[in-house]
Design a protein around this motif. Structure first.
Motif, short mmCIF file in Angstrom:
data_model
loop_
_atom_site.label_atom_id
_atom_site.label_comp_id
_atom_site.label_asym_id
_atom_site.label_seq_id
_atom_site.Cartn_x
_atom_site.Cartn_y
_atom_site.Cartn_z
N MET A 132 0.83 -1.20 0.00
CA MET A 132 0.00 0.00 0.00
C MET A 132 0.87 1.26 0.00
SD MET A 132 -3.26 -1.20 2.43
CE MET A 132 -2.66 -0.24 3.75
N TRP A 133 1.97 1.23 0.74
CA TRP A 133 2.90 2.36 0.75
C TRP A 133 3.48 2.58 -0.64
CZ3 TRP A 133 8.41 1.45 0.53
CH2 TRP A 133 9.16 2.63 0.53
N LEU A 134 3.92 1.49 -1.29
CA LEU A 134 4.45 1.60 -2.65
C LEU A 134 3.39 2.17 -3.60
CD1 LEU A 134 6.44 -1.74 -2.93
CD2 LEU A 134 7.41 0.57 -2.93
N GLN A 135 2.17 1.70 -3.45
CA GLN A 135 1.08 2.20 -4.31
C GLN A 135 0.90 3.71 -4.12
OE1 GLN A 135 -2.62 0.01 -4.13
NE2 GLN A 135 -3.77 1.70 -5.02
N LYS A 136 0.90 4.17 -2.88
CA LYS A 136 0.74 5.61 -2.61
C LYS A 136 1.89 6.41 -3.20
CE LYS A 136 -2.07 5.15 1.52
NZ LYS A 136 -2.09 5.18 2.97
N GLU A 137 3.11 5.87 -3.07
CA GLU A 137 4.28 6.54 -3.64
C GLU A 137 4.15 6.65 -5.17
OE1 GLU A 137 7.20 7.87 -2.16
OE2 GLU A 137 6.07 7.70 -0.29
N LEU A 138 3.71 5.56 -5.79
CA LEU A 138 3.54 5.54 -7.24
C LEU A 138 2.43 6.51 -7.67
CD1 LEU A 138 3.95 1.71 -7.72
CD2 LEU A 138 5.37 3.44 -8.86
N GLU A 139 1.34 6.53 -6.92
CA GLU A 139 0.25 7.46 -7.23
C GLU A 139 0.73 8.90 -7.14
OE1 GLU A 139 -2.67 6.17 -4.39
OE2 GLU A 139 -3.46 4.62 -5.74
N ALA A 140 1.56 9.19 -6.12
CA ALA A 140 2.10 10.54 -5.96
C ALA A 140 3.00 10.93 -7.13
CB ALA A 140 2.86 10.65 -4.64
N GLU A 141 3.59 9.93 -7.77
CA GLU A 141 4.44 10.16 -8.94
C GLU A 141 3.62 10.24 -10.23
OE1 GLU A 141 7.96 10.39 -9.43
OE2 GLU A 141 8.07 10.74 -7.28
N GLY A 142 2.31 9.99 -10.13
CA GLY A 142 1.45 10.11 -11.29
C GLY A 142 1.21 8.83 -12.08
N TYR A 143 1.55 7.69 -11.52
CA TYR A 143 1.30 6.43 -12.22
C TYR A 143 -0.17 6.05 -12.11
CZ TYR A 143 6.29 5.57 -12.74
OH TYR A 143 7.61 5.66 -13.10
N ALA A 144 -0.86 5.98 -13.23
CA ALA A 144 -2.27 5.61 -13.25
C ALA A 144 -2.47 4.15 -12.87
CB ALA A 144 -2.88 5.87 -14.62
N ASP A 145 -1.46 3.32 -13.14
CA ASP A 145 -1.53 1.89 -12.86
C ASP A 145 -0.73 1.53 -11.59
OD1 ASP A 145 0.89 2.54 -13.97
OD2 ASP A 145 0.95 0.84 -15.37
N ALA A 146 -0.78 2.41 -10.61
CA ALA A 146 0.01 2.27 -9.39
C ALA A 146 -0.28 0.97 -8.65
CB ALA A 146 -0.22 3.46 -8.48
N ARG A 147 -1.54 0.55 -8.64
CA ARG A 147 -1.88 -0.66 -7.90
C ARG A 147 -1.19 -1.89 -8.51
NH1 ARG A 147 -7.85 -3.20 -6.67
NH2 ARG A 147 -7.08 -4.80 -5.28
N ASP A 148 -1.25 -2.01 -9.82
CA ASP A 148 -0.61 -3.14 -10.48
C ASP A 148 0.91 -3.08 -10.33
OD1 ASP A 148 -0.86 -5.54 -12.20
OD2 ASP A 148 0.27 -4.30 -13.61
N LYS A 149 1.47 -1.90 -10.48
CA LYS A 149 2.92 -1.75 -10.38
C LYS A 149 3.41 -2.02 -8.96
CE LYS A 149 3.85 0.96 -14.45
NZ LYS A 149 4.05 -0.20 -15.27
N SER A 150 2.62 -1.66 -7.95
CA SER A 150 3.03 -1.95 -6.57
C SER A 150 3.07 -3.45 -6.33
CB SER A 150 2.10 -1.25 -5.57
OG SER A 150 0.79 -1.79 -5.61
N LYS A 151 2.16 -4.19 -6.93
CA LYS A 151 2.19 -5.65 -6.83
C LYS A 151 3.44 -6.22 -7.52
CE LYS A 151 -2.81 -6.33 -6.48
NZ LYS A 151 -2.73 -6.36 -5.05
#
Length: 189
Positions: A133-152
């Protein structure tokens, strides 16, 4: 500081060291009590069971482990990929030490694979879920629309790196993982 707090912490310190160095299932309560310089009765006064003690040891290291990675990310310059390189370099550096035993959470999940309801397995799962979840939030803050998949994908990469380091103690796996981060973040989900 009360005597009870000291005793409880001594038990946790002893258990944490033994569990990490020897495994959750191989260490018995007698050894933990002896290392903590308490009786078994005292140990059971503070912890209902060895299972609860195992879980508490994992809960205890959850926040410091996550904080270490958060600080690595926060303190590094560059974009998410560059900062993630620092996290992977830290894991690889630790994994090159022959005495390193890997991720206590992953090891707990492996040792307790056949016991999904075990409190320590639940604590390990909770930790991994929080990191994801932390990785997903970091990715979202960077503007990744697919943050959930990328965090996995990043979780799979991190845990795979840890497994390879346990097997080989070779920091080259860290360099390979860094290249994989770049690919994961470049490819749209």
């Amino acid at each position: 500081m009360s005597q009870g707090f000291n005793t409880r912490e001594r038990i946790l310190d002893a258990a944490e060291e033994l569990f990490y160095n020897e495994g959750l299932l191989t260490v018995n309560v007698d050894r933990i009590a002896a290392k903590a310089s308490v009786t078994k009765k005292t140990l059971y006064y503070y912890f209902r069971s060895k299972d609860d003690l195992m879980a508490e040891c994992l809960v205890r290291i959850d926040a410091p482990t996550r904080t270490r990675y958060e600080r690595l990310m926060d303190g590094a310059p560059g974009d998410f990929s560059a900062r993630m390189h620092g996290v992977l370099a830290d894991i690889a550096r630790r994994g090159a030490n022959i005495r390193w035993k890997g991720c206590g959470f992953s090891r707990a999940a492996a040792e307790l694979a056949g016991m999904p309801g075990h409190p320590a397995r639940k604590a390990a799962s909770s930790h991994k879920r929080h990191v994801e979840m932390w990785l997903q939030k970091e990715l979202e803050a960077e503007g990744y629309a697919d943050a959930r998949d990328k965090s996995k994908q990043l979780m799979i990469l991190i845990d795979g790196l840890i497994a390879q380091l346990l097997l080989h103690n070779d920091q080259q796996y860290g360099h390979a993982a860094q290249r994989m981060v770049d690919e994961i973040l470049r490819i749209p989900a």
